[in-house]
Design an enzyme around this catalytic site. Structure first.
Site: not given
Length: 314
Positions: A145, A150, A232
């Site tokens: 994810t 990223e 998260d």
């Protein structure tokens, strides 16, 4: 029934007050029926967005000691592993060793990895974590994810168009994970600048042995505030909903994003009310309203519909 029990090992941060890391992931997973074993990679008083924070950091060796204890009692059997923010290469290397061992013990174990490194073009972890993620962690991951930045770091490709994003997701598949979700991108939404675009891609093997890929796109309403712990929560919910919808990324993502929407909406409404008219809410007031959102976590009203980009078989 006991065989149906689903056990998650979650290696993330812990805060005394508030919701980030394990505090953000554990309650929602438990509410959805998962057994959650948590290893707290740090123990802080609160997240680092506050004016002050204090606490301790777990070392790679201390992590290993905890895992050894689990192993000695022969209870090192997990169905899922979940990892998020880490800022130490030796800790991350130890996590890799543990995952490899757990995957040997249970070949059908699913590793959900949020490769937290940065956002909006800036890294907020040491740069030497990138090669560890790219070369060691991502190849072990089943569900990944990353945000846009990223994903770009991991593949070395920039994303400027939807085609780029699809290409980057395919490159990430080639590195290992069969499910990839770009949790946020800077791509323009068809609904205007009040929305951000997230994309997902899932490779599955059909019963006849052919490969199929489902690619989806979602327009998510933006909220004008800085929340901590949402990434998260996202990874934890994606774990839960892909478990319930193993071959339907569209359904899993719609549920995941809808949970996020309800929790964030409840949080911003509360924070604005607490702050008073015309005042910006404090980090303490912006802590996710997790417990209050229990019903939404268990059964989210679907507020975001995913578009299927293309489903190919080969």
């Amino acid at each position: 029934i006991a065989d149906m029990e689903c056990r998650v090992l979650s290696i993330q941060s812990h805060v005394v007050r508030g919701y980030v890391g394990n505090k953000s992931a554990t309650f929602p997973l438990q509410v959805l029926g998962f057994e959650v074993d948590s290893i707290n990679s740090v123990q802080f008083s609160n997240h680092t967005g506050y004016a002050h924070w204090k606490g301790q950091v777990l070392t790679a060796e201390e992590l290993n000691v905890l895992y050894e204890g689990i192993k000695l009692n022969k209870v090192n059997h997990y169905d899922y592993i979940l990892t998020g923010y880490s800022r130490d290469t030796s800790f991350l290397e130890m996590v890799v060793d543990i995952i490899q061992e757990l995957k040997k013990a249970n070949p059908s174990l699913v590793y959900v990895c949020d490769p937290v490194m940065g956002d909006h073009g800036a890294m907020y972890v040491p740069e030497d974590l990138l090669p560890v993620y790219r070369d060691r962690v991502v190849p072990l991951a089943d569900i990944l994810t990353p945000n846009q930045f990223e994903a770009e770091l991991l593949t070395g490709r920039k994303i400027t168009t939807e085609e780029d994003a699809v290409e980057v997701m395919d490159l990430l598949h080639q590195m290992g994970p069969e499910t990839v979700v770009l949790t946020s991108t800077d791509l323009p939404s068809k609904h205007g600048d009040q929305f951000l675009v997230a994309l997902g891609s899932q490779k599955t093997v059909k019963p006849d042995g052919t490969n199929a890929t489902q690619k989806i796109c979602m327009d998510i309403p933006k909220v004008d505030a800085v929340f901590v712990g949402t990434g998260d929560l996202f990874a934890a919910m994606l774990l839960a909903w892909t478990h319930h919808h193993p071959r339907d990324l569209k359904a899993a993502c719609e549920r995941t994003v809808s949970v996020m929407h309800h929790v964030i909406k409840r949080t911003i409404n509360y924070a604005n009310e607490m702050a008073g008219p015309g005042k910006r809410p404090s980090p303490a007031q912006l802590e996710l309203r997790m417990v209050q959102s229990k019903a939404d976590i268990e059964n989210p009203a679907i507020v975001v519909e995913a578009r299927v980009l293309h489903q190919s078989s080969h």
